[in-house]
Structures are given as C-alpha cells and as structure tokens.
Design a protein around this motif. Structure first.
Motif: not given
Length: 160
Positions: A12-15, A124-127
């Motif tokens: 859900e954090q990704l576009p 994607a690193r932060p997820v």
C-alpha cells in the motif's frame, strides 16, 4: 515469511501503477531455478518470488493458484514454440493474492521452495522496514530459507 498484513501494508505504500489489477502472478526462470513471480497494482519495484528447484513443482503450484484465484472465465494462454506448445497459467486478479497463499499451495503439495522479497528499484527500499526485514547497504532483498531470513544480493550489473 512476512505476515500477510505486513505485506499488504508495504504494498500500500507503493504507487499504484495499474489500480484496476490488484495481483499479477507469473513465472520466470533465473538463479538456476524456477520461480513464481508476484507483484501488485502493476508496481514492479517490490517483487516476491517462490523459488523452486524444478519446473514440475513450480508449474503445478502455479496451475493450482490459477484455478483458485483467476477469474472464472479465464483460460490459460497457449505458448507456441518451434515444434512444441504449452499452457501458460500466469494470471492477474482483482484480489490481493499474497505470496503466503502461493506458499501454502506448495506446502500442501509437499514441494520445497524458498521465498524472496526483492527490491527491483530503490523506491521499494523503505518498504522493507514495514515488512519487518530492513535492508543493509548492498542487499537487494531478503530470502526466507529454513525458517529464517538471509541476505539476498545481486552482483552489480547483473539482471535478476
């Protein structure tokens, strides 16, 4: 493996590049193995793979997932090679199909596999923090092997 709730929160954090298609499940052959590849909402920056050592386990698991999760009217695509053909059970779904459910299918069939959580791009690193498996410099993802996570790194310049 990462619990389904954490995977959903990370996704859900990704576009959402293709919000009308929630899950895409397909297959690839890399790392001298046979994988089922999953990504969500068309965003390819976080990919998950079920990595099998043989194509029979991969194909049987994918076929079962197709029958369970693909839309009722969906038929497998035919791949025509030179003198051969086969059915491609890759599919997309408007339901969230987590890698965990694909792993449950493989477990029920007694197939050995590992699970990879891979960042295809730096977005994607932060997820991975949300996934509960933060990355250290040089890591491209994490692999679930034998009940624990190990580092997954790809040499510079090599495609996954």
């Amino acid at each position: 493996m990462v619990p389904v709730e954490q995977l959903k929160a990370a996704v859900e954090q990704l576009p959402k590049w293709s919000p009308q298609i929630t899950s895409r499940i397909g297959w690839v052959n890399w790392r001298r193995g046979f994988q089922i590849k999953a990504h969500w909402y068309g965003n390819c920056s976080l990919l998950c793979y079920l990595d099998f050592k043989d194509s029979v386990a991969r194909d049987d698991t994918l076929t079962t997932a197709f029958k369970r999760f693909a839309a009722p009217d969906t038929r497998p695509r035919v791949i025509n090679g030179l003198g051969w053909s086969c059915l491609d059970y890759s599919f997309q779904s408007d339901h969230f199909v987590p890698i965990n459910e694909l792993a449950e299918i493989a477990d029920a069939k007694g197939y050995a596999y590992t699970v990879l959580y891979v960042q295809e791009c730096v977005g994607a690193r932060p997820v991975f923090e949300t996934l509960g498996i933060p990355l250290v410099p040089g890591e491209m993802g994490k692999e679930w092997v034998g009940g624990k996570f190990i580092s997954y790194a790809c040499p510079s310049g090599r495609n996954l």
